[in-house]
Design a protein around this motif. Structure first.
Motif, PDB file in Angstrom:
ATOM      1  N   VAL A 163      32.509  46.060  -4.147  1.00 54.95           N
ATOM      2  CA  VAL A 163      32.171  47.422  -3.736  1.00 54.95           C
ATOM      3  C   VAL A 163      33.300  48.340  -4.164  1.00 54.95           C
ATOM      4  N   ASN A 164      32.981  49.585  -4.353  1.00 49.66           N
ATOM      5  CA  ASN A 164      34.015  50.580  -4.607  1.00 49.66           C
ATOM      6  C   ASN A 164      34.591  50.986  -3.253  1.00 49.66           C
ATOM      7  N   PRO A 165      35.817  50.581  -2.922  1.00 48.72           N
ATOM      8  CA  PRO A 165      36.352  50.861  -1.581  1.00 48.72           C
ATOM      9  C   PRO A 165      36.344  52.329  -1.212  1.00 48.72           C
ATOM     10  N   ARG A 166      36.622  53.197  -2.175  1.00 45.76           N
ATOM     11  CA  ARG A 166      36.660  54.614  -1.866  1.00 45.76           C
ATOM     12  C   ARG A 166      35.282  55.135  -1.472  1.00 45.76           C
ATOM     13  N   ARG A 167      34.278  54.796  -2.266  1.00 45.99           N
ATOM     14  CA  ARG A 167      32.949  55.327  -2.010  1.00 45.99           C
ATOM     15  C   ARG A 167      32.265  54.651  -0.827  1.00 45.99           C
ATOM     16  N   SER A 168      32.715  53.447  -0.488  1.00 44.09           N
ATOM     17  CA  SER A 168      32.068  52.697   0.582  1.00 44.09           C
ATOM     18  C   SER A 168      32.921  52.608   1.833  1.00 44.09           C
ATOM     19  N   GLN A 169      33.975  53.425   1.885  1.00 47.98           N
ATOM     20  CA  GLN A 169      34.952  53.210   2.946  1.00 47.98           C
ATOM     21  C   GLN A 169      34.394  53.438   4.338  1.00 47.98           C
ATOM     22  N   ASN A 170      33.475  54.382   4.503  1.00 46.12           N
ATOM     23  CA  ASN A 170      32.986  54.676   5.847  1.00 46.12           C
ATOM     24  C   ASN A 170      32.300  53.475   6.472  1.00 46.12           C
ATOM     25  N   ASP A 249      37.323  63.947   6.633  1.00 42.15           N
ATOM     26  CA  ASP A 249      38.293  63.037   7.237  1.00 42.15           C
ATOM     27  C   ASP A 249      39.016  62.168   6.212  1.00 42.15           C
ATOM     28  N   ASP A 250      38.758  62.366   4.943  1.00 40.06           N
ATOM     29  CA  ASP A 250      39.489  61.634   3.909  1.00 40.06           C
ATOM     30  C   ASP A 250      40.026  62.641   2.906  1.00 40.06           C
ATOM     31  N   HIS A 251      41.264  63.026   3.094  1.00 37.52           N
ATOM     32  CA  HIS A 251      41.812  64.124   2.309  1.00 37.52           C
ATOM     33  C   HIS A 251      41.907  63.787   0.830  1.00 37.52           C
ATOM     34  N   ARG A 252      42.069  62.513   0.489  1.00 43.19           N
ATOM     35  CA  ARG A 252      42.188  62.168  -0.930  1.00 43.19           C
ATOM     36  C   ARG A 252      40.867  62.388  -1.653  1.00 43.19           C
ATOM     37  N   ILE A 253      39.775  61.960  -1.043  1.00 45.10           N
ATOM     38  CA  ILE A 253      38.470  62.207  -1.649  1.00 45.10           C
ATOM     39  C   ILE A 253      38.187  63.702  -1.694  1.00 45.10           C
ATOM     40  N   LEU A 254      38.509  64.398  -0.600  1.00 49.33           N
ATOM     41  CA  LEU A 254      38.237  65.830  -0.523  1.00 49.33           C
ATOM     42  C   LEU A 254      38.962  66.576  -1.642  1.00 49.33           C
ATOM     43  N   ILE A 255      40.257  66.325  -1.794  1.00 50.42           N
ATOM     44  CA  ILE A 255      41.025  67.012  -2.826  1.00 50.42           C
ATOM     45  C   ILE A 255      40.500  66.669  -4.215  1.00 50.42           C
ATOM     46  N   ASN A 256      40.200  65.404  -4.426  1.00 52.19           N
ATOM     47  CA  ASN A 256      39.689  65.003  -5.741  1.00 52.19           C
ATOM     48  C   ASN A 256      38.334  65.631  -6.034  1.00 52.19           C
ATOM     49  N   ARG A 257      37.477  65.743  -5.020  1.00 54.03           N
ATOM     50  CA  ARG A 257      36.163  66.367  -5.221  1.00 54.03           C
ATOM     51  C   ARG A 257      36.314  67.832  -5.631  1.00 54.03           C
ATOM     52  N   VAL A 258      37.163  68.537  -4.918  1.00 54.71           N
ATOM     53  CA  VAL A 258      37.354  69.950  -5.247  1.00 54.71           C
ATOM     54  C   VAL A 258      37.935  70.095  -6.647  1.00 54.71           C
TER      55      VAL A 258
END
Length: 323
Positions: A163-170, A249-258
């Motif tokens: 699994v992709n840990p980042r995309r499946s972390q929740n 709640d996941d600032h790394r994903i949030l920043i990367n998305r923006v």
């Protein structure tokens, strides 16, 4: 090292070796304050976000330009605390930690020169700078269990392939009951300052040796969680646009998305209707960052007041590991 190193009577425990030479009689105290990810150009409407620095300029020397040896915490601090250029310390990433001999580190040299030494850090990446410090408080230097779980999962070959840990972390975190969010508690600068003041008082009371105090503030670093005393100063109750709320709640994903959305817009790969949401999200995160920096102002003033009240000759250096 013991994160407290204070006895039951509140006095500093004796850690100095008998063979430690006496410090020169005219040696000043040295206090270094490192504010993580602090930008030098922080202003809003041409007013400083960290006013205490503007006030200090009137009575201090300051550099119009400053350069870090890296854009990451570990190599940035090593360049600062070991006095080495990147090609000398050869640490390129946070994950590489320290490759330089401990004897190069400033605290080791100062301790060998007769200084008492103490440090307070609030970034997990700064846990490795303790050589040379008699007392070292890293009790708040953590990102929480979710951060370390995701870091471990990302390095696990079979899990990363499954699994992709980042995309499946929740759902992964829920399944493994890793419940805490990847957030930093607000108001960490207050704790760091309280600890620094305790160390300073104990070292002053311990004797006639000069002291070195290293204080690291994590607050401006993402994730952005300004304390109540400054929250809303610039953000004024704004909320993340709907497009980005799933990653709040996941600032790394949030920043990367923006960031990725800005890039996609510049290439024409994204619906222009989303552009305003991307702009709003970036402005909001910028406001949160500024609110965290502003919160440090009051704590820096408390530290300055203590140094002035002590009437000890002191060299105070305020800087950052990277912008």
């Amino acid at each position: 090292p013991d994160p407290a190193n204070l006895g039951e009577d509140g006095k500093l425990k004796e850690f100095l070796s008998p063979e430690q030479p006496p410090a020169p009689a005219d040696a000043p105290d040295l206090v270094i304050v490192s504010i993580d990810t602090l930008r030098a150009d922080l202003r809003r409407e041409d007013r400083p976000v960290l006013p205490v620095l503007e006030e200090l300029r009137a009575e201090a020397a300051w550099h119009a330009e400053g350069y870090s040896t890296s854009n990451q915490t570990v190599p940035g601090h090593i360049g600062m605390l070991a006095g080495l250029a990147p090609e000398q310390h050869r640490v390129g990433q946070n994950s590489e930690f320290i490759r330089v001999p401990f004897a190069q580190m400033l605290a080791v040299r100062l301790h060998q020169a007769g200084y008492r030494t103490a440090g307070v850090v609030s970034n997990a990446m700064a846990n490795y700078f303790h050589p040379g410090y008699e007392s070292w408080d890293n009790s708040r230097a953590t990102y929480g269990r979710r951060f370390f779980f995701m870091r471990t999962a990302g390095r696990s070959g079979w899990l990363a392939r499954l699994v992709n840990p980042r995309r499946s972390q929740n759902w992964l975190a829920a399944w493994l009951q890793v419940e805490d969010a990847d957030l930093l508690p607000p108001g960490m600068s207050t704790y760091a300052t309280d600890a620094a003041l305790r160390y300073h008082a104990a070292m002053v009371e311990a004797g006639d040796r000069p002291l070195h105090l290293f204080v690291h503030y994590m607050d401006p670093h993402s994730p952005y969680t300004p304390p109540a005393r400054t929250a809303g100063t610039f953000s004024k109750g704004q909320e993340l646009p709907k497009r980005y709320r799933p990653w709040e709640d996941d600032h790394r994903i949030l920043i990367n998305r923006v960031r990725n959305d800005f890039e996609a817009q510049s290439l024409g790969y994204i619906d222009p209707a989303w552009a305003e949401q991307t702009e709003s999200a970036a402005r909001l995160m910028h406001a949160w960052y500024d609110e965290e920096v502003l919160a440090i102002d009051a704590d820096l003033r408390r530290l300055l007041q203590r140094l002035r009240e002590s009437s000890r000759p002191t060299l105070l250096i305020i800087t950052s590991d990277h912008g």
